[in-house]
Design a protein around this motif. Sequence first.
Motif, mmCIF file in Angstrom:
data_model
loop_
_atom_site.group_PDB
_atom_site.id
_atom_site.type_symbol
_atom_site.label_atom_id
_atom_site.label_comp_id
_atom_site.label_asym_id
_atom_site.label_seq_id
_atom_site.Cartn_x
_atom_site.Cartn_y
_atom_site.Cartn_z
ATOM 1 N N ALA A 121 0.832 -1.206 0.000
ATOM 2 C CA ALA A 121 0.000 0.000 0.000
ATOM 3 C C ALA A 121 0.868 1.258 0.000
ATOM 4 N N ALA A 125 1.122 3.806 -3.170
ATOM 5 C CA ALA A 125 0.709 5.188 -2.929
ATOM 6 C C ALA A 125 1.828 6.160 -3.268
ATOM 7 N N GLU A 128 1.998 6.426 -7.004
ATOM 8 C CA GLU A 128 0.882 7.211 -7.538
ATOM 9 C C GLU A 128 1.099 8.707 -7.292
ATOM 10 N N HIS A 129 1.629 9.043 -6.131
ATOM 11 C CA HIS A 129 1.888 10.451 -5.823
ATOM 12 C C HIS A 129 2.927 11.038 -6.785
ATOM 13 N N LEU A 170 -4.215 12.970 -2.605
ATOM 14 C CA LEU A 170 -4.927 11.823 -2.046
ATOM 15 C C LEU A 170 -3.997 10.616 -1.923
ATOM 16 N N ALA A 171 -3.131 10.449 -2.916
ATOM 17 C CA ALA A 171 -2.162 9.352 -2.860
ATOM 18 C C ALA A 171 -1.217 9.553 -1.685
ATOM 19 N N ARG A 174 -2.931 8.435 1.418
ATOM 20 C CA ARG A 174 -2.925 6.966 1.514
ATOM 21 C C ARG A 174 -1.544 6.479 1.944
ATOM 22 N N TYR A 175 -0.525 7.150 1.479
ATOM 23 C CA TYR A 175 0.854 6.811 1.834
ATOM 24 C C TYR A 175 1.089 6.993 3.333
ATOM 25 N N ARG A 177 -1.147 7.123 5.693
ATOM 26 C CA ARG A 177 -1.972 6.169 6.446
ATOM 27 C C ARG A 177 -1.323 4.792 6.470
ATOM 28 N N ALA A 178 -0.774 4.375 5.337
ATOM 29 C CA ALA A 178 -0.115 3.068 5.281
ATOM 30 C C ALA A 178 1.082 3.025 6.216
#
Length: 222
Positions: A121, A125, A128-129, A170-171, A174-175, A177-178
Amino acid sequence: MTSEFSRTLSLLRRERGVSQRTAAADLGISQALLSHYEKGVREPGLPFVVKACDYYHVSADFILGRTLSREGGMLTSEEILGAADESKVLQGSVLATLQSKLLSGAIGVLFGLLGKLGDKAAINAAAEHLGGSVYQLYRHLYRAGGANEQYFALDADFCAMDAAAADAKLAELRYVRALRQQKGAFPDLSAEAVAEAYPGRCQSLTQVLSAADKRLSALAEK
């Protein structure tokens, strides 16, 4: 003395994880004087430079900004330009080639450290960022060059409203949070450990972080 010295001096202290007060005491000067050195308000004498090099385990060339190598080896033009085919792709622009290699090396270290976590994850992420940022910059170039934006699926108006930047943010969330949910042990992120694990690319990471840190610090002071 170059402005690189003050920036590198500050970065090395933060990498070591010590306060200005602690570093100043270890280096035998006042905290106020060290603060002036780190901000470039005052220039130190040679004895302090030597002491700082010993304290942070780096070469004088590195701390003075004359090389990206902590051990003091100057980068040659061949090392900066890299392979011949790469320099040809970048049409001989030394600046473009250098920036490309610096970012490539820094990203390599980042993903190398993430790989040690084994967290898909976080890795996805991060990709993606960074991918979103590249997408946004390329579309700006594409538009400025007068190319047909119908090549892209994303409508030009949505792109102009920073859709890619929003996706990258948003990516990044998520990064983060992971990383916060990571239950395993993190790799050793000390400057010494990273330099040992990535002896070449770590130089690129240091340069990229230092330059970005300078820009962001300047913004924060405005």
